[in-house]
Write a protein that holds these residues in place. Sequence first.
Motif, short mmCIF file in Angstrom:
data_model
loop_
_atom_site.label_atom_id
_atom_site.label_comp_id
_atom_site.label_asym_id
_atom_site.label_seq_id
_atom_site.Cartn_x
_atom_site.Cartn_y
_atom_site.Cartn_z
N ASP A 209 0.85 -1.19 0.00
CA ASP A 209 0.00 0.00 0.00
C ASP A 209 0.89 1.24 0.00
O ASP A 209 1.44 1.64 1.04
CB ASP A 209 -0.91 0.01 1.22
CG ASP A 209 -1.94 -1.11 1.18
OD1 ASP A 209 -2.49 -1.37 0.09
OD2 ASP A 209 -2.18 -1.75 2.22
N SER A 211 -0.13 4.31 -0.87
CA SER A 211 -0.96 5.40 -0.35
C SER A 211 -2.39 4.88 -0.29
O SER A 211 -2.65 3.72 -0.59
CB SER A 211 -0.87 6.64 -1.25
OG SER A 211 -1.51 6.40 -2.50
N GLU A 212 -3.32 5.74 0.07
CA GLU A 212 -4.73 5.31 0.13
C GLU A 212 -5.28 4.99 -1.25
O GLU A 212 -6.26 4.26 -1.37
CB GLU A 212 -5.57 6.41 0.80
CG GLU A 212 -5.29 6.59 2.28
CD GLU A 212 -6.25 7.59 2.90
OE1 GLU A 212 -7.09 8.14 2.16
OE2 GLU A 212 -6.16 7.82 4.12
N SER A 213 -4.65 5.53 -2.28
CA SER A 213 -5.20 5.36 -3.62
C SER A 213 -4.29 4.57 -4.57
O SER A 213 -4.68 4.28 -5.70
CB SER A 213 -5.49 6.73 -4.26
OG SER A 213 -4.31 7.52 -4.29
N GLN A 215 -1.68 1.12 -4.98
CA GLN A 215 -1.11 -0.13 -4.50
C GLN A 215 -0.13 -0.66 -5.54
O GLN A 215 -0.33 -0.48 -6.74
CB GLN A 215 -2.21 -1.16 -4.23
CG GLN A 215 -3.14 -0.78 -3.09
CD GLN A 215 -4.31 -1.74 -2.99
OE1 GLN A 215 -5.13 -1.84 -3.89
NE2 GLN A 215 -4.37 -2.48 -1.89
N GLU A 242 -8.32 1.67 -6.91
CA GLU A 242 -9.02 0.39 -7.00
C GLU A 242 -9.83 0.25 -8.28
O GLU A 242 -10.82 -0.47 -8.35
CB GLU A 242 -9.94 0.18 -5.78
CG GLU A 242 -9.17 0.11 -4.47
CD GLU A 242 -10.04 -0.31 -3.30
OE1 GLU A 242 -11.28 -0.26 -3.44
OE2 GLU A 242 -9.48 -0.71 -2.27
N SER A 306 -13.38 -4.54 -2.80
CA SER A 306 -11.98 -4.16 -3.04
C SER A 306 -11.35 -5.17 -3.99
O SER A 306 -11.15 -6.32 -3.62
CB SER A 306 -11.21 -4.14 -1.72
OG SER A 306 -9.85 -3.81 -1.95
#
Length: 310
Positions: A209, A211-213, A215, A242, A306
Amino acid sequence: MRKSATTLLAILFVLLLRTEKMFSQQDPQYTNYMYNTIVINPAYAGTRDVLSGVFLYRAQWVGLDGAPTTAVVSVHSPVTDSNIGWGISIINDEIGPATEQNLSADFAYRIPFSNSSTLSFGIKATANLLNVDYAKLSIYDPSDPLLQNNVDNRFTPNVGAGFYWYSDNYYLGASVPNFLETKYYDDNSRSSAASSKMDYYFMGGYVFDLSESIQFKPAFLAKLVNGAPLQVDATANFLFFEKFTLGSAYRINGAISALAGFQLSKSIFLGYSYDTEASNLANYNSGSHEIFMRFELVKSSSKIYSPRFF
């Protein structure tokens, strides 16, 4: 160029038949192996926790007459309220004068661990049909006795097995899809025969991960066959929001690839890859294309789904 490529393929095929120890038929190769795992590892069956199906088509070495083309349809699912998974795969593989169909059934048993990982063991049963039409070759000597009789619907059974250890962030696996050696040709005047030998697969991947956006997942697939060089695919994919996947891959002594995919909905993922050869074979073709679609039955009432890399 086109005539030269056709002649090259014919020469290669006939030389393979005449080689004293002969050649071993190898399983089709896939650039998007992380989405098509069920065809090489039966322990993958049911690991996505939903009914999951993949439709894949690969055109290899485009522009070279008789070059390999592969079509795959597979589906797998867990059995409700159990640790059992099942899967079915159909593969149609064509190269030059040869057409091969495989129908496989997979059974897997999963053992969950307290650290949220799962170890799955699987077995595979396969029915194979082979057809070879020598009339499709540009044959220098039409009277060659080795090329007089076509192979018509040659049926052979096989069995395989594998294991697959995974969580939401990583996976490791090993498998042998076909344990039984199959002889496809047999010339009574020679001791040689073409055969399909065991392919050993080793695979792995990890999701970081960033960052939050965003991968990132590096992955690999290694394939070992007796009498052939070790084949290793190293892949690096990025997942954005995602939704969108973008990456590249390198097949040692084989090809350099670009991969892309898009999560159209919770149920549908569409992907594409392009390979360019890293060998002299690049002079005879314009690369390889692979396209696939994954469809999954995800409950509409579930929370945001997800997407997984594998």
